[in-house]
Design a protein around this motif. Structure first.
Motif, PDB file in Angstrom:
ATOM      1  N   ALA A  28       0.821  -1.205   0.000  1.00 28.79           N
ATOM      2  CA  ALA A  28       0.000   0.000   0.000  1.00 28.79           C
ATOM      3  C   ALA A  28       0.854   1.254   0.000  1.00 28.79           C
ATOM      4  O   ALA A  28       0.570   2.232  -0.719  1.00 28.79           O
ATOM      5  CB  ALA A  28      -0.929  -0.002   1.210  1.00 28.79           C
ATOM      6  N   THR A  29       1.930   1.277   0.806  1.00 30.15           N
ATOM      7  CA  THR A  29       2.787   2.468   0.860  1.00 30.15           C
ATOM      8  C   THR A  29       3.651   2.596  -0.386  1.00 30.15           C
ATOM      9  O   THR A  29       4.149   3.690  -0.685  1.00 30.15           O
ATOM     10  CB  THR A  29       3.699   2.399   2.094  1.00 30.15           C
ATOM     11  OG1 THR A  29       4.474   1.191   2.052  1.00 30.15           O
ATOM     12  CG2 THR A  29       2.882   2.443   3.357  1.00 30.15           C
ATOM     13  N   GLY A  34      -2.474   1.117  -3.003  1.00 33.12           N
ATOM     14  CA  GLY A  34      -2.760   2.239  -2.130  1.00 33.12           C
ATOM     15  C   GLY A  34      -2.100   3.502  -2.645  1.00 33.12           C
ATOM     16  O   GLY A  34      -1.886   3.658  -3.848  1.00 33.12           O
ATOM     17  N   VAL A  35      -1.764   4.387  -1.709  1.00 38.67           N
ATOM     18  CA  VAL A  35      -1.156   5.670  -2.038  1.00 38.67           C
ATOM     19  C   VAL A  35       0.329   5.603  -1.722  1.00 38.67           C
ATOM     20  O   VAL A  35       0.716   5.243  -0.600  1.00 38.67           O
ATOM     21  CB  VAL A  35      -1.822   6.811  -1.246  1.00 38.67           C
ATOM     22  CG1 VAL A  35      -1.150   8.151  -1.567  1.00 38.67           C
ATOM     23  CG2 VAL A  35      -3.311   6.863  -1.560  1.00 38.67           C
ATOM     24  N   ALA A  74      -4.802   6.985   9.045  1.00 38.14           N
ATOM     25  CA  ALA A  74      -4.861   8.448   9.083  1.00 38.14           C
ATOM     26  C   ALA A  74      -3.555   9.075   8.636  1.00 38.14           C
ATOM     27  O   ALA A  74      -3.549  10.158   8.043  1.00 38.14           O
ATOM     28  CB  ALA A  74      -5.212   8.905  10.504  1.00 38.14           C
ATOM     29  N   TRP A  75      -2.462   8.395   8.906  1.00 38.79           N
ATOM     30  CA  TRP A  75      -1.158   8.964   8.574  1.00 38.79           C
ATOM     31  C   TRP A  75      -0.723   8.623   7.152  1.00 38.79           C
ATOM     32  O   TRP A  75      -0.295   9.491   6.392  1.00 38.79           O
ATOM     33  CB  TRP A  75      -0.141   8.439   9.589  1.00 38.79           C
ATOM     34  CG  TRP A  75       1.257   8.992   9.432  1.00 38.79           C
ATOM     35  CD1 TRP A  75       1.627  10.122   8.783  1.00 38.79           C
ATOM     36  CD2 TRP A  75       2.466   8.416   9.929  1.00 38.79           C
ATOM     37  NE1 TRP A  75       2.979  10.323   8.840  1.00 38.79           N
ATOM     38  CE2 TRP A  75       3.522   9.272   9.559  1.00 38.79           C
ATOM     39  CE3 TRP A  75       2.746   7.282  10.684  1.00 38.79           C
ATOM     40  CZ2 TRP A  75       4.852   9.014   9.895  1.00 38.79           C
ATOM     41  CZ3 TRP A  75       4.067   7.044  11.024  1.00 38.79           C
ATOM     42  CH2 TRP A  75       5.105   7.890  10.634  1.00 38.79           C
ATOM     43  N   LEU A  76      -0.859   7.352   6.753  1.00 45.21           N
ATOM     44  CA  LEU A  76      -0.266   6.893   5.496  1.00 45.21           C
ATOM     45  C   LEU A  76      -1.277   6.263   4.540  1.00 45.21           C
ATOM     46  O   LEU A  76      -0.875   5.736   3.501  1.00 45.21           O
ATOM     47  CB  LEU A  76       0.821   5.850   5.794  1.00 45.21           C
ATOM     48  CG  LEU A  76       1.979   6.323   6.684  1.00 45.21           C
ATOM     49  CD1 LEU A  76       2.857   5.146   7.071  1.00 45.21           C
ATOM     50  CD2 LEU A  76       2.802   7.382   5.962  1.00 45.21           C
ATOM     51  N   ALA A 110     -13.572  10.003   8.851  1.00 47.64           N
ATOM     52  CA  ALA A 110     -13.671  11.462   8.686  1.00 47.64           C
ATOM     53  C   ALA A 110     -12.308  12.123   8.848  1.00 47.64           C
ATOM     54  O   ALA A 110     -11.945  13.027   8.069  1.00 47.64           O
ATOM     55  CB  ALA A 110     -14.655  12.020   9.715  1.00 47.64           C
ATOM     56  N   LEU A 111     -11.529  11.692   9.846  1.00 48.68           N
ATOM     57  CA  LEU A 111     -10.201  12.275  10.043  1.00 48.68           C
ATOM     58  C   LEU A 111      -9.289  11.969   8.877  1.00 48.68           C
ATOM     59  O   LEU A 111      -8.568  12.851   8.381  1.00 48.68           O
ATOM     60  CB  LEU A 111      -9.599  11.721  11.345  1.00 48.68           C
ATOM     61  CG  LEU A 111      -8.159  12.162  11.665  1.00 48.68           C
ATOM     62  CD1 LEU A 111      -8.094  13.680  11.823  1.00 48.68           C
ATOM     63  CD2 LEU A 111      -7.636  11.455  12.906  1.00 48.68           C
ATOM     64  N   GLY A 112      -9.313  10.685   8.411  1.00 46.22           N
ATOM     65  CA  GLY A 112      -8.478  10.320   7.271  1.00 46.22           C
ATOM     66  C   GLY A 112      -8.868  11.099   6.015  1.00 46.22           C
ATOM     67  O   GLY A 112      -8.005  11.521   5.246  1.00 46.22           O
ATOM     68  N   GLY A 113     -10.172  11.268   5.812  1.00 45.29           N
ATOM     69  CA  GLY A 113     -10.607  12.031   4.644  1.00 45.29           C
ATOM     70  C   GLY A 113     -10.186  13.480   4.727  1.00 45.29           C
ATOM     71  O   GLY A 113      -9.770  14.088   3.710  1.00 45.29           O
ATOM     72  N   PHE A 114     -10.264  14.073   5.952  1.00 45.59           N
ATOM     73  CA  PHE A 114      -9.861  15.477   6.107  1.00 45.59           C
ATOM     74  C   PHE A 114      -8.366  15.640   5.855  1.00 45.59           C
ATOM     75  O   PHE A 114      -7.935  16.581   5.162  1.00 45.59           O
ATOM     76  CB  PHE A 114     -10.222  15.953   7.510  1.00 45.59           C
ATOM     77  CG  PHE A 114      -9.790  17.360   7.786  1.00 45.59           C
ATOM     78  CD1 PHE A 114     -10.478  18.437   7.238  1.00 45.59           C
ATOM     79  CD2 PHE A 114      -8.668  17.618   8.581  1.00 45.59           C
ATOM     80  CE1 PHE A 114     -10.064  19.743   7.483  1.00 45.59           C
ATOM     81  CE2 PHE A 114      -8.267  18.910   8.837  1.00 45.59           C
ATOM     82  CZ  PHE A 114      -8.962  19.978   8.289  1.00 45.59           C
TER      83      PHE A 114
END
Length: 378
Positions: A28-29, A34-35, A74-76, A110-114
């Motif tokens: 994913a990383t 993933g991103v 949330a971080w990666l 919500a936090l990850g999207g923000f």
């Protein structure tokens, strides 16, 4: 073999999950699923390793995996740990725990999207829009959570079915035991009504004959018949007690010390019986002595029935690990004439084999019949 393979799979499954979470997190990383992250590889490896270790121990503790999944996503945007945590939450948490987990998962999305929305480039496009946040939330939280709930419901159904089958088995064993006790009681009643009545009549007639005997020899024979009949009634009462009770208190059982009395009874009936002991006589286990006694008893009974009082030899051989019992009779010109059930030697063989011994019975080459039993003593 199946249980062993199941235990191996059960032990290996958590570590296989941990390895899968680690590899998928690294993928994913790297941008494969993933991103892509610009952080150094050692940092990404350490985060993925923490997620893998938390997944490996998720059966014992769920919240470390949930925390690792929340932080890494949330971080990666590292999703594998969050997926594994949602599945385990469905299989293990109660209603209150599920509501708490679902609320935390919504807050995490919500936090990850923000965070992704405030980022630039590809991450903002993939994980920062409302539609993608909802899709990722359903894929990361909703689907694995429902999968876990389904697995738990399936396990509960199987557990209920297993418990029901065990209950049915216990009831079946109980019913079989009750039926066995009823049949034993019925057999005991039949034996008491038929056999005990006949033997009692025999004892009474023998007593009357003894009192009114015309000579001493007839009185002696009548006394012997009465004594044997009374002993038979005593043994019959013991057998009936065994049949009527599932845990009977048995009376004294015959041993080799009673063997001479058994031989004397046969001698009183006109049979010439000799006894020979070989080896050093020693006390044996009660089971071995009782089995040896029954072998001699059954063999003498067959002599009375079928050999017409032929001369008989009883030989006991004390060996290092067994007691050998030999009963043989010479040929007889007379016919005993008494009916036999045909089950005496069969039951005797079963008795001897039950204690780990051996039994041989058959005609002799010189004529007559012999019974040879080897009874373990060690």
């Amino acid at each position: 073999m199946i249980d062993r393979a199941s235990r191996i799979v059960d032990r290996a499954a958590p570590w296989a999950l941990g390895v899968a979470v680690f590899l998928l997190s690294m993928a994913a990383t790297a941008g494969s699923v993933g991103v892509r992250s610009a952080l150094p590889v050692p940092v990404l490896t350490a985060v993925a390793a923490c997620c893998g270790v938390a997944a490996a121990f998720a059966r014992r503790r769920l919240w470390p995996l949930a925390a690792a999944g929340a932080l890494s996503y949330a971080w990666l945007v590292m999703w594998p740990a969050a997926v594994a945590a949602s599945y385990y939450a469905g299989t293990r948490l109660g209603r209150r725990g599920l509501w708490l987990y679902a609320g935390g998962a919504v807050a995490l999305q919500a936090l990850g999207g923000f965070v992704s929305y405030r980022s630039e480039g590809y991450r903002a496009l993939v994980a920062g829009t409302v539609v993608n946040v909802l899709i990722l939330g359903g894929a990361m939280v909703g689907l694995p959570l429902f999968a876990g709930l389904w697995v738990r419901a399936r396990r509960q159904v199987f557990d209920a079915m297993r418990e029901q089958s065990e209950q049915l088995l216990r009831e079946q064993v109980l019913r079989a035991g009750q039926a066995r006790d009823q049949e034993r009681a019925r057999i005991a009643r039949e034996m008491h009504d038929v056999v005990a009545h006949r033997v009692s009549l025999m004892v009474l007639h023998a007593g009357a004959l003894e009192v009114n005997a015309p000579d001493a020899r007839t009185a002696e024979a009548a006394a012997l018949i009465g004594g044997v009949g009374r002993q038979a009634l005593t043994n019959l009462r013991e057998v009936l007690g065994v049949l009527r009770s599932s845990d009977p208190v048995r009376g004294p059982q015959p041993t080799l010390a009673d063997l001479d009395r058994l031989l004397d009874q046969s001698r009183a009936l006109g049979i010439v019986v000799s006894r020979h002991d070989e080896g050093e006589a020693r006390p044996l286990a009660p089971t071995a002595e009782r089995t040896a006694y029954r072998v001699v008893q059954e063999a003498l009974t067959n002599v009375h029935k079928h050999a017409g009082g032929a001369e008989t030899e009883v030989r006991l051989r004390y060996r290092a690990t067994e007691l050998e019992v030999l009963v043989r009779n010479r040929p007889s010109t007379a016919d005993g004439g008494l009916p036999g059930s045909g089950w005496g030697l069969v039951g005797l063989r079963e008795r001897v084999e039950l204690v780990g011994g051996r039994l041989e019975a058959g005609p002799r080459a010189q004529g007559g019949f012999q019974v040879l039993a080897g009874i373990p003593t060690a």
